[in-house]
Design a protein around this motif. Structure first.
Motif, PDB file in Angstrom:
ATOM      1  N   PHE A 197      -1.272   8.304 -20.217  1.00 12.03           N
ATOM      2  CA  PHE A 197      -0.410   7.995 -19.303  1.00 12.03           C
ATOM      3  C   PHE A 197      -1.153   8.115 -17.790  1.00 12.03           C
ATOM      4  CE2 PHE A 197       2.433   9.702 -15.844  1.00 12.03           C
ATOM      5  CZ  PHE A 197       2.971   8.433 -15.413  1.00 12.03           C
ATOM      6  N   TYR A 198      -1.809   9.332 -17.887  1.00 10.29           N
ATOM      7  CA  TYR A 198      -2.458   9.651 -16.475  1.00 10.29           C
ATOM      8  C   TYR A 198      -3.662   8.797 -16.138  1.00 10.29           C
ATOM      9  CZ  TYR A 198       0.837  13.550 -16.872  1.00 10.29           C
ATOM     10  OH  TYR A 198       1.998  14.386 -16.789  1.00 10.29           O
ATOM     11  N   MET A 199      -4.417   8.437 -17.535  1.00  3.24           N
ATOM     12  CA  MET A 199      -5.520   7.790 -17.399  1.00  3.24           C
ATOM     13  C   MET A 199      -5.260   6.342 -17.040  1.00  3.24           C
ATOM     14  SD  MET A 199      -8.030   9.055 -20.627  1.00  3.24           S
ATOM     15  CE  MET A 199      -9.247   7.676 -19.779  1.00  3.24           C
ATOM     16  N   VAL A 200      -4.074   5.734 -17.748  1.00  2.00           N
ATOM     17  CA  VAL A 200      -3.843   4.294 -17.267  1.00  2.00           C
ATOM     18  C   VAL A 200      -3.432   4.241 -16.006  1.00  2.00           C
ATOM     19  CG1 VAL A 200      -2.159   2.509 -17.965  1.00  2.00           C
ATOM     20  CG2 VAL A 200      -3.564   3.837 -19.834  1.00  2.00           C
ATOM     21  N   SER A 201      -2.436   5.197 -15.535  1.00  2.00           N
ATOM     22  CA  SER A 201      -1.831   5.251 -14.176  1.00  2.00           C
ATOM     23  C   SER A 201      -2.701   5.137 -13.161  1.00  2.00           C
ATOM     24  CB  SER A 201      -0.773   6.153 -14.097  1.00  2.00           C
ATOM     25  OG  SER A 201      -0.222   6.191 -12.828  1.00  2.00           O
ATOM     26  N   TYR A 202      -3.719   6.134 -13.121  1.00  2.00           N
ATOM     27  CA  TYR A 202      -4.725   6.418 -11.986  1.00  2.00           C
ATOM     28  C   TYR A 202      -5.817   5.153 -12.130  1.00  2.00           C
ATOM     29  CZ  TYR A 202      -3.164  10.900 -10.881  1.00  2.00           C
ATOM     30  OH  TYR A 202      -2.498  12.108 -10.344  1.00  2.00           O
ATOM     31  N   SER A 203      -5.991   4.807 -13.330  1.00  2.00           N
ATOM     32  CA  SER A 203      -7.117   3.724 -13.436  1.00  2.00           C
ATOM     33  C   SER A 203      -6.382   2.384 -12.855  1.00  2.00           C
ATOM     34  CB  SER A 203      -7.458   3.406 -15.034  1.00  2.00           C
ATOM     35  OG  SER A 203      -8.183   4.332 -15.481  1.00  2.00           O
ATOM     36  N   MET A 204      -5.248   1.989 -13.150  1.00  2.00           N
ATOM     37  CA  MET A 204      -4.400   0.773 -12.616  1.00  2.00           C
ATOM     38  C   MET A 204      -4.335   0.837 -11.345  1.00  2.00           C
ATOM     39  SD  MET A 204      -4.511  -0.999 -15.169  1.00  2.00           S
ATOM     40  CE  MET A 204      -3.800  -2.629 -14.243  1.00  2.00           C
ATOM     41  N   ALA A 205      -3.910   2.248 -10.650  1.00  2.00           N
ATOM     42  CA  ALA A 205      -4.018   2.415  -9.031  1.00  2.00           C
ATOM     43  C   ALA A 205      -5.359   1.928  -8.462  1.00  2.00           C
ATOM     44  CB  ALA A 205      -3.470   3.836  -8.776  1.00  2.00           C
ATOM     45  N   GLY A 206      -6.300   2.152  -9.084  1.00  2.00           N
ATOM     46  CA  GLY A 206      -7.514   1.947  -8.516  1.00  2.00           C
ATOM     47  C   GLY A 206      -7.623   0.381  -8.610  1.00  2.00           C
ATOM     48  N   VAL A 207      -7.285  -0.312  -9.742  1.00  2.31           N
ATOM     49  CA  VAL A 207      -7.062  -1.563  -9.727  1.00  2.31           C
ATOM     50  C   VAL A 207      -6.254  -2.245  -8.574  1.00  2.31           C
ATOM     51  CG1 VAL A 207      -6.542  -3.682 -11.103  1.00  2.31           C
ATOM     52  CG2 VAL A 207      -7.937  -1.975 -12.236  1.00  2.31           C
ATOM     53  N   GLY A 208      -5.227  -1.551  -8.404  1.00  2.55           N
ATOM     54  CA  GLY A 208      -4.325  -2.034  -7.264  1.00  2.55           C
ATOM     55  C   GLY A 208      -4.912  -2.166  -5.975  1.00  2.55           C
ATOM     56  N   VAL A 209      -5.624  -0.845  -5.621  1.00  3.37           N
ATOM     57  CA  VAL A 209      -6.402  -0.945  -4.387  1.00  3.37           C
ATOM     58  C   VAL A 209      -7.353  -2.223  -4.207  1.00  3.37           C
ATOM     59  CG1 VAL A 209      -8.056   0.507  -3.070  1.00  3.37           C
ATOM     60  CG2 VAL A 209      -6.449   1.496  -4.248  1.00  3.37           C
ATOM     61  N   LEU A 210      -8.023  -2.564  -5.168  1.00  2.64           N
ATOM     62  CA  LEU A 210      -9.113  -3.422  -5.230  1.00  2.64           C
ATOM     63  C   LEU A 210      -8.108  -4.925  -4.994  1.00  2.64           C
ATOM     64  CD1 LEU A 210     -11.617  -2.622  -8.282  1.00  2.64           C
ATOM     65  CD2 LEU A 210     -11.859  -2.390  -5.536  1.00  2.64           C
ATOM     66  N   LEU A 211      -7.244  -5.044  -5.859  1.00  5.27           N
ATOM     67  CA  LEU A 211      -6.486  -6.329  -5.554  1.00  5.27           C
ATOM     68  C   LEU A 211      -5.761  -6.284  -4.218  1.00  5.27           C
ATOM     69  CD1 LEU A 211      -4.402  -6.193  -8.792  1.00  5.27           C
ATOM     70  CD2 LEU A 211      -6.060  -8.278  -8.277  1.00  5.27           C
ATOM     71  N   GLY A 212      -5.507  -4.955  -3.721  1.00 11.46           N
ATOM     72  CA  GLY A 212      -4.901  -5.078  -2.227  1.00 11.46           C
ATOM     73  C   GLY A 212      -5.763  -5.485  -1.161  1.00 11.46           C
ATOM     74  N   LEU A 213      -7.161  -5.038  -1.265  1.00 14.49           N
ATOM     75  CA  LEU A 213      -8.235  -5.754  -0.427  1.00 14.49           C
ATOM     76  C   LEU A 213      -8.392  -7.330  -0.521  1.00 14.49           C
ATOM     77  CD1 LEU A 213     -10.929  -2.856  -0.954  1.00 14.49           C
ATOM     78  CD2 LEU A 213      -9.021  -3.087   0.811  1.00 14.49           C
ATOM     79  N   PHE A 217       0.884  -1.168  -0.106  1.00 17.45           N
ATOM     80  CA  PHE A 217      -0.063  -0.029   0.236  1.00 17.45           C
ATOM     81  C   PHE A 217       0.826   1.130  -0.137  1.00 17.45           C
ATOM     82  CE2 PHE A 217      -3.199  -2.895   1.272  1.00 17.45           C
ATOM     83  CZ  PHE A 217      -4.486  -2.492   0.449  1.00 17.45           C
ATOM     84  N   VAL A 218       1.971   1.266   0.699  1.00 15.95           N
ATOM     85  CA  VAL A 218       2.803   2.645   0.339  1.00 15.95           C
ATOM     86  C   VAL A 218       3.341   2.503  -0.932  1.00 15.95           C
ATOM     87  CG1 VAL A 218       5.001   3.367   1.302  1.00 15.95           C
ATOM     88  CG2 VAL A 218       3.631   2.310   2.996  1.00 15.95           C
ATOM     89  N   ARG A 219       3.750   1.514  -1.601  1.00 18.43           N
ATOM     90  CA  ARG A 219       4.440   1.551  -2.919  1.00 18.43           C
ATOM     91  C   ARG A 219       3.271   2.074  -4.024  1.00 18.43           C
ATOM     92  NH1 ARG A 219       6.987  -3.489  -6.165  1.00 18.43           N
ATOM     93  NH2 ARG A 219       7.852  -2.430  -7.867  1.00 18.43           N
ATOM     94  N   LEU A 220       1.829   1.650  -3.482  1.00 21.02           N
ATOM     95  CA  LEU A 220       0.781   2.026  -4.382  1.00 21.02           C
ATOM     96  C   LEU A 220       0.376   3.577  -4.227  1.00 21.02           C
ATOM     97  CD1 LEU A 220      -1.511   0.776  -6.250  1.00 21.02           C
ATOM     98  CD2 LEU A 220      -2.842   0.403  -4.148  1.00 21.02           C
ATOM     99  N   MET A 221       0.644   3.939  -2.772  1.00 22.61           N
ATOM    100  CA  MET A 221       0.163   5.384  -2.984  1.00 22.61           C
ATOM    101  C   MET A 221       1.572   6.228  -3.325  1.00 22.61           C
ATOM    102  SD  MET A 221       0.720   7.322   0.987  1.00 22.61           S
ATOM    103  CE  MET A 221       2.594   7.020   1.243  1.00 22.61           C
TER     104      MET A 221
END
Length: 378
Positions: free
Chosen positions: A334-350, A196-200
């Motif tokens: 770049f910004y769309m993909v990066s923020y979208s994948m960060a959202g995916v990362g949050v769901l994966l983290g949960l 989660f720190v890396r995701l942030m």
């Protein structure tokens, strides 16, 4: 490993860059005077010279190992008592080695690969494989493309290279701290904390790339921006090392000692696939989502005139500018993909919060595949 990676990428790029060398090495009075350096249009080293040098180093070291290092095959069969085992060791040491024909060796090799395939088919490995392939998805766009985006905005390569040179000693120290912390705890907590720190950090890095001043060339003039970039890089490096060490500890705990390094190599290969496989579709998505358009002075879009998709090329000669109009970047993928994948990362983290403990609680036999020879004997 970090030193080799750092030398072959960061150091090479810095020393092969003319601007960096002229600014920080040839422009330094002490270094220029001691080595009698003068400003030049080339870097201190070239790709040809660098590859040639390390090629010869690799050749010499390999030949030295081949000449001075001698290995002896050791076949010590299972013994029923200490006296028999001691005799077998004595025979091996004195050169009395049991002969093994090629047919027997081939059988052993085939059996080893069959056992490795058995490991791949284990349900526990499939669950761990999903984690290993997907846990970088949330940070991969930012960590892979943020540097390229900064260069596209005109940020000086020599400044970024100098920043990494300063960061490296700190990264080594942080890697030691992260490694000790991760190895002294259960793998779950260091891994999830690092995740989660890396995701942030990836989210902050994407935002920083968006706000970073275009054309920044001096560390002194834009010190606060470069300091923020360095801080995010250090936090990301620390969390990455924390996760890597935690996974390594988990691998050592679940791997089959009877398979040697093959088990660990398999797990590391699956983990590396999580970096290699998604990159191409992610970069393709960034390119597909990026749109630049040509507009006249009134702001009307001229669809018949094409514009490049790179920020640094928008003002250069192209069909739009030659016609007296202006190119604008309307949408940056770049910004769309990066923020979208960060959202995916949050769901994966949960999901990982529940998956990792389940994997950690599995008994050792769930991570073992029967050896074909043993299965045949049974």
């Amino acid at each position: 490993m970090n030193c080799g990676y750092f030398t072959s990428f960061t150091v090479f790029l810095a020393l092969s860059n003319p601007e960096f060398c002229n600014t920080y090495i040839r422009g330094n009075k002490w270094l220029a005077g001691f080595f009698e350096l003068q400003p030049a249009d080339t870097g201190i080293i070239s790709l040809k010279g660098y590859v040639l040098f390390w090629g010869w180093v690799f050749t010499v070291v390999t030949l030295a190992i081949a000449v001075f290092k001698h290995e002896t095959e050791r076949y010590v069969e299972a013994a029923s008592n200490k006296q028999q085992a001691s005799q077998q060791v004595h025979d091996v040491v004195n050169g009395y080695l049991p002969s093994k024909d090629w047919g027997h060796r081939r059988t052993e090799i085939v059996a080893a690969y069959m056992q490795l395939w058995g490991v791949v088919c284990l349900p526990a490995i499939w669950g761990l494989g999903f984690l290993l392939v997907s846990y970088r998805l949330g940070v991969l766009p930012a960590e892979s493309a943020a540097g390229l985006k900064l260069l596209d905005k005109g940020v000086a390569k020599e400044s970024l290279a100098a920043l990494v040179l300063v960061q490296f000693p700190v990264e080594l120290v942080s890697a030691v701290i992260a490694g000790r912390w991760a190895s002294s705890h259960s793998p779950y907590h260091p891994f999830m904390a690092g995740y989660f720190v890396r995701l942030m950090s990836a989210v902050l890095l994407t935002g920083l790339a968006w706000r970073f001043p275009a054309g920044a060339t001096s560390l002194k003039q834009h010190s606060s921006w470069f300091a923020a970039l360095s801080a995010i890089g250090l936090v990301s490096s620390f969390s990455s090392t924390l996760m890597f060490t935690a996974l390594g500890s988990f691998f050592n705990r679940i791997s089959d000692p009877g398979m040697g390094g093959a088990y660990l190599t398999l797990l590391n290969t699956i983990a590396n696939m999580g970096v290699i496989l998604p990159k191409t579709p992610l970069f393709a998505a960034m390119d597909w989502l990026t749109h630049s358009n040509c507009r006249d002075v009134s702001g009307r879009m001229l669809a018949e005139l094409a514009c490049p998709k790179k920020l640094r090329l928008l003002a250069e000669d192209n069909a739009c500018t030659k016609a007296g109009h202006t190119c604008f970047m309307d949408l940056d993928g770049f910004y769309m993909v990066s923020y979208s994948m960060a959202g995916v990362g949050v769901l994966l983290g949960l999901y990982f919060i529940r998956l990792f403990p389940r994997l950690s609680s599995l008994p050792p036999d769930r991570w073992r595949a029967k050896h074909p020879q043993h299965e045949h004997q049974q």
